[in-house]
Design a protein around this motif. Structure first.
Motif, mmCIF file in Angstrom:
data_model
loop_
_atom_site.group_PDB
_atom_site.id
_atom_site.type_symbol
_atom_site.label_atom_id
_atom_site.label_comp_id
_atom_site.label_asym_id
_atom_site.label_seq_id
_atom_site.Cartn_x
_atom_site.Cartn_y
_atom_site.Cartn_z
ATOM 1 N N ASP A 326 0.817 -1.208 0.000
ATOM 2 C CA ASP A 326 0.000 0.000 0.000
ATOM 3 C C ASP A 326 0.855 1.265 0.000
ATOM 4 O O ASP A 326 2.087 1.209 -0.092
ATOM 5 C CB ASP A 326 -0.989 -0.018 1.167
ATOM 6 C CG ASP A 326 -0.327 0.150 2.536
ATOM 7 O OD1 ASP A 326 0.899 0.418 2.615
ATOM 8 O OD2 ASP A 326 -1.038 0.007 3.549
ATOM 9 N N VAL A 332 -0.690 -5.541 2.569
ATOM 10 C CA VAL A 332 -2.051 -5.659 3.095
ATOM 11 C C VAL A 332 -2.907 -6.462 2.117
ATOM 12 O O VAL A 332 -2.518 -6.744 0.983
ATOM 13 C CB VAL A 332 -2.694 -4.278 3.335
ATOM 14 C CG1 VAL A 332 -1.925 -3.486 4.367
ATOM 15 C CG2 VAL A 332 -2.773 -3.484 2.032
ATOM 16 N N LYS A 333 -4.095 -6.807 2.566
ATOM 17 C CA LYS A 333 -5.082 -7.505 1.748
ATOM 18 C C LYS A 333 -6.444 -6.947 2.124
ATOM 19 O O LYS A 333 -6.807 -6.934 3.296
ATOM 20 C CB LYS A 333 -5.021 -9.003 2.006
ATOM 21 C CG LYS A 333 -5.928 -9.834 1.104
ATOM 22 C CD LYS A 333 -6.018 -11.284 1.564
ATOM 23 C CE LYS A 333 -4.709 -12.010 1.424
ATOM 24 N NZ LYS A 333 -4.882 -13.482 1.654
ATOM 25 N N THR A 334 -7.198 -6.456 1.140
ATOM 26 C CA THR A 334 -8.491 -5.820 1.429
ATOM 27 C C THR A 334 -9.668 -6.568 0.827
ATOM 28 O O THR A 334 -10.811 -6.206 1.079
ATOM 29 C CB THR A 334 -8.506 -4.383 0.881
ATOM 30 O OG1 THR A 334 -8.376 -4.428 -0.552
ATOM 31 C CG2 THR A 334 -7.381 -3.549 1.473
ATOM 32 N N TYR A 338 -6.103 -4.388 -6.331
ATOM 33 C CA TYR A 338 -5.471 -3.084 -6.160
ATOM 34 C C TYR A 338 -4.853 -2.659 -7.485
ATOM 35 O O TYR A 338 -4.138 -3.436 -8.138
ATOM 36 C CB TYR A 338 -4.399 -3.184 -5.080
ATOM 37 C CG TYR A 338 -3.833 -1.857 -4.617
ATOM 38 C CD1 TYR A 338 -4.583 -0.980 -3.848
ATOM 39 C CD2 TYR A 338 -2.523 -1.493 -4.921
ATOM 40 C CE1 TYR A 338 -4.062 0.222 -3.405
ATOM 41 C CE2 TYR A 338 -1.985 -0.297 -4.476
ATOM 42 C CZ TYR A 338 -2.762 0.562 -3.726
ATOM 43 O OH TYR A 338 -2.227 1.755 -3.283
ATOM 44 N N LYS A 368 -11.807 1.857 -5.115
ATOM 45 C CA LYS A 368 -11.417 1.321 -3.811
ATOM 46 C C LYS A 368 -9.912 1.494 -3.583
ATOM 47 O O LYS A 368 -9.473 1.758 -2.456
ATOM 48 C CB LYS A 368 -11.808 -0.153 -3.712
ATOM 49 C CG LYS A 368 -13.319 -0.377 -3.636
ATOM 50 C CD LYS A 368 -13.660 -1.860 -3.576
ATOM 51 C CE LYS A 368 -15.164 -2.086 -3.484
ATOM 52 N NZ LYS A 368 -15.512 -3.528 -3.452
ATOM 53 N N ASP A 372 -8.101 3.595 -0.676
ATOM 54 C CA ASP A 372 -7.091 2.998 0.193
ATOM 55 C C ASP A 372 -5.888 3.927 0.330
ATOM 56 O O ASP A 372 -5.353 4.109 1.428
ATOM 57 C CB ASP A 372 -6.649 1.636 -0.358
ATOM 58 C CG ASP A 372 -5.796 0.867 0.627
ATOM 59 O OD1 ASP A 372 -6.359 0.217 1.518
ATOM 60 O OD2 ASP A 372 -4.552 0.945 0.527
#
Length: 718
Positions: A326, A332-334, A338, A368, A372
């Motif tokens: 990020d 990270v993992k959302t 991405y 999104k 982020d």
């Protein structure tokens, strides 16, 4: 028929059926019209550029790459002929230095250069090549390296590349990993062997990890000046073997482990032909969303080539396991894919709208991703100039791409619009004065640096309007009123004495040294002159027309934009391809050709649009030159919409201005499976009326609802 013969007969039919299916899958229908080399050749004609190119200059036209990519993919695998060039590949060059795995067409990226070599001479690497032994298609690239006598074929998946090398000499086969080089500055690099036929490593700068495996044993990995920009690594392959060398490589912006997993999940044991076929089918499916009838072969070729180029950026940055790095450099993992931020200053105008119409799932994840970044940094990111994430997000939201945290995203956009130190430089001055000033400089030059206050004020006004539309839909009346009032700030830059958008001093006076024809990069205007920005108020054209004294005054000024000759002594790289003072080769005035429609003179708009469509795309003897930088697909998307006869004049607003399409009929399969048909049965080019579902349309705009319900637009012309 006895049982064994029956079984054999059935198997034969099955084999024939499968063979026919494979053949059917590989037959190009729409990809055959795509020429990935369009935009790789330089534009040199001074009659089109507007001036003679200074010695040593290459025009900033096209800057596209011809290599293999899937839509919005992480891996974009393309030949490198010139480091430091716009997209790594220049059609006029004669030497290939490697095949790189990331691209954009913007002087950066071009990571992980790999080159097969045979009996290289010293430590100077690269091979001559000929366009006669070079070919490409969406998801495929091929070239013969003359000096190394190697035929190279490339294809790719979302996160992996697939190389096939046919060496004429099966002795002394080597593969160069030229890891000290990229278009972005390389800070460090490393590589290690992790098995008899595999290597992995890292290239710093863009921070790209890779894992590569071959179908051939690696005898030795030799590293020269590891980590240095002057360094490189060489794989020495086992001698012998008559089959082609295949190299499969996975990329990741997280780790070598993820790069390996990306490769295993996307390519695994599949053959080169299978991966290439999958790439072809992916592009066929996307391009088939818009089917055209009529038009010339060149127009079809240009249309589908532009549609193809409209879907190369933004690029995927999350791995198959969902992880990404990020904005704070944390892994990270959302749950969402991405993506890189869009090239917003360029693409908010049209490209981001086109992406949402055909790939709304990608647009949703792009939003999104932007949020982020905003959550981590405090601001929705911008690109280059303006705050056009506002328009891109608002436009998507108003087109009902809304399965994201709207409230949270809106709060970040409000912060962009009001807080200094983020996406909008000089926002405090803008709020207090209603404009952004510039200093009075005695002899400003093209490169003079200042605030670009005119362009910022105009663009922030539009961005305010965009955020206001979200506020309205969310019921935030207070901010809606404030932002809508600020959206009129563009009027504060209009000088009635000259009838131009003109720079102002801090005390409110007009800048004295004012030449409306002189282009600047950052003084008063951003990559433009006064002519090119003075028609920009896409959210309030009635208000803009009133500034010019009404329709007649506006028409007169607009006529002059397209007829006043360009001064060939005014040379600003990126301000090129002129129709009078209008610049098709850069973005700031791309709405202007449509502006006559607002004073009920559509024929005048159409004449200019037709000239651009037919003369400023696919230029030159081989038809490979473009009128300006493609800029991550903005130039291409401009062509796509204009060729179809629907243009998002104000990208924020869910409606489209209707002009005469190049084609007799367009069938657009919308994202929810409906069909929108656009027909122009007559041969004329001047639009006289528009019918929607059989009823005469009021004016020249149609609603985005047609993309939800399907329908028919019929355009009458004379």
């Amino acid at each position: 028929m006895n049982k064994p013969i029956k079984i054999l007969f059935s198997l034969t039919l099955l084999i024939i059926s499968k063979a026919n299916t494979v053949n059917a899958q590989t037959q190009p229908v729409y990809t055959k019209y795509v020429n990935t080399f369009i935009g790789t050749a330089p534009l040199n004609d001074p009659k089109i550029l507007g001036y003679e190119l200074p010695k040593g200059w290459r025009s900033w036209a096209g800057l596209t790459f011809p290599g293999s990519s899937l839509p919005n993919a992480m891996v974009q695998l393309s030949p490198m002929t010139a480091y430091g060039s716009g997209a790594g590949y220049q059609y006029e060059d004669s030497v290939i230095y490697g095949f790189t795995h990331t691209n954009k067409g913007h002087w950066n990226l071009c990571n992980i250069p790999i080159l097969p070599v045979s009996n290289p001479q010293g430590n100077k690497f690269g091979s001559r090549f000929s366009h006669k032994k070079e070919s490409s298609a969406p998801g495929f690239y091929q070239v013969y390296l003359e000096d190394y006598q190697v035929n190279v074929s490339l294809t790719s998946t979302l996160r992996s590349g697939y190389h096939k090398y046919e060496f004429k000499n099966n002795i002394n086969r080597q593969i160069l990993f030229d890891l000290g080089k990229a278009n972005s500055r390389v800070s460090t690099w490393r590589i290690e062997q992790v098995g008899p036929n595999a290597v992995q490593g890292f290239q710093g700068g863009e921070n790209v990890y890779f894992y590569a495996e071959l179908n051939t044993k690696i005898n030795k990995l030799e590293k020269t000046e590891e980590g240095q920009r002057s360094g490189y690594a060489m794989l020495y392959l086992a001698d012998g073997g008559s089959t082609p060398v295949e190299l499969k490589i996975g990329l990741s912006f997280v780790s070598e482990k993820n790069a390996k997993e990306n490769l295993e999940k996307e390519i695994g044991s599949k053959s080169f032909d299978a991966i290439r076929n999958e790439a072809t089918q992916t592009w066929e499916k996307l391009l088939a969303n818009i089917q055209v009838k009529g038009g010339t072969e060149k127009q079809k070729r240009m249309f589908y080539s532009c549609l193809y180029r409209s879907f190369l950026w933004p690029a995927l940055r999350s791995d198959v396991n969902g992880e990404f790095t990020d904005a704070k450099r944390n892994v990270v993992k959302t749950g969402a894919r991405y993506y890189t931020e869009p090239s917003l200053w360029d693409t908010y105008r049209n490209k981001d709208v086109l992406l949402g119409l055909i790939s709304p799932d990608v647009t949703l994840d792009v939003i999104k991703s932007l949020k982020d970044v905003g959550d981590k940094t405090g601001f929705i990111p911008t690109f280059f100039h303006g705050d056009h994430g506002a328009s891109s997000i608002a436009g998507a939201y108003l087109r009902r791409i809304d399965n994201f945290d709207v409230e949270g995203t809106y709060k970040l956009l409000l912060r962009n619009a009001n807080v200094e130190g983020g996406a909008r430089p000089y926002i405090t001055e803008y709020i207090q004065k209603g404009y952004i000033s510039d200093p009075d400089i005695a002899k400003p030059e093209v490169e003079t640096k200042a605030k670009a206050g005119v362009s910022k004020t105009l663009e922030y006004s539009y961005d305010d309007y965009s955020v206001a539309q979200i506020a309205k839909k969310l019921g935030d009346t207070a901010n809606y009123r404030i932002l809508m009032a600020r959206s009129k700030n563009y009027k504060n830059m209009f000088d009635p004495s000259t009838r131009f958008m003109r720079g102002r001093l801090e005390n409110g006076e007009w800048i004295r040294n004012f030449d409306p024809q002189h282009p600047y990069y950052e003084y008063m205007y951003r990559e433009a002159n006064a002519w090119q920005v003075s028609f920009f108020a896409p959210h309030d054209m009635p208000g803009l027309i009133k500034l010019y004294g009404g329709p007649k005054g506006f028409e007169s000024k607009l006529d002059s934009l397209f007829t006043l000759p360009w001064n060939p002594n005014y040379i600003a790289r990126n301000v090129e391809t002129m129709i009078g003072q209008y610049c098709q080769g850069n973005q700031p005035d791309h709405e202007a050709p449509f502006a006559y429609i607002f004073i009920n003179k559509p024929a005048k708009s159409q004449k200019i649009l037709d000239h651009i469509l037919n003369n400023l795309y696919g230029i030159g003897d081989e038809g490979l030159e473009l009128s300006g930088m493609d800029d991550a697909g903005e130039m291409s998307s401009w062509y796509v919409f204009s060729a179809l006869g629907l243009y998002p004049f104000s990208a924020t607003d869910p409606k489209y201005i209707v002009t005469a399409p190049l084609f007799d009929e367009v069938k657009w399969t919308t994202s929810n499976g409906k069909t929108l048909t656009i027909s122009k049965p007559g041969k004329g080019r001047a639009v006289t009326s528009v019918k929607v579902n059989g009823k005469v349309n009021n004016g020249y705009f149609v609603s985005h609802d047609l993309f939800k319900t399907g329908g028919k637009i019929s355009i009458a012309t004379n």
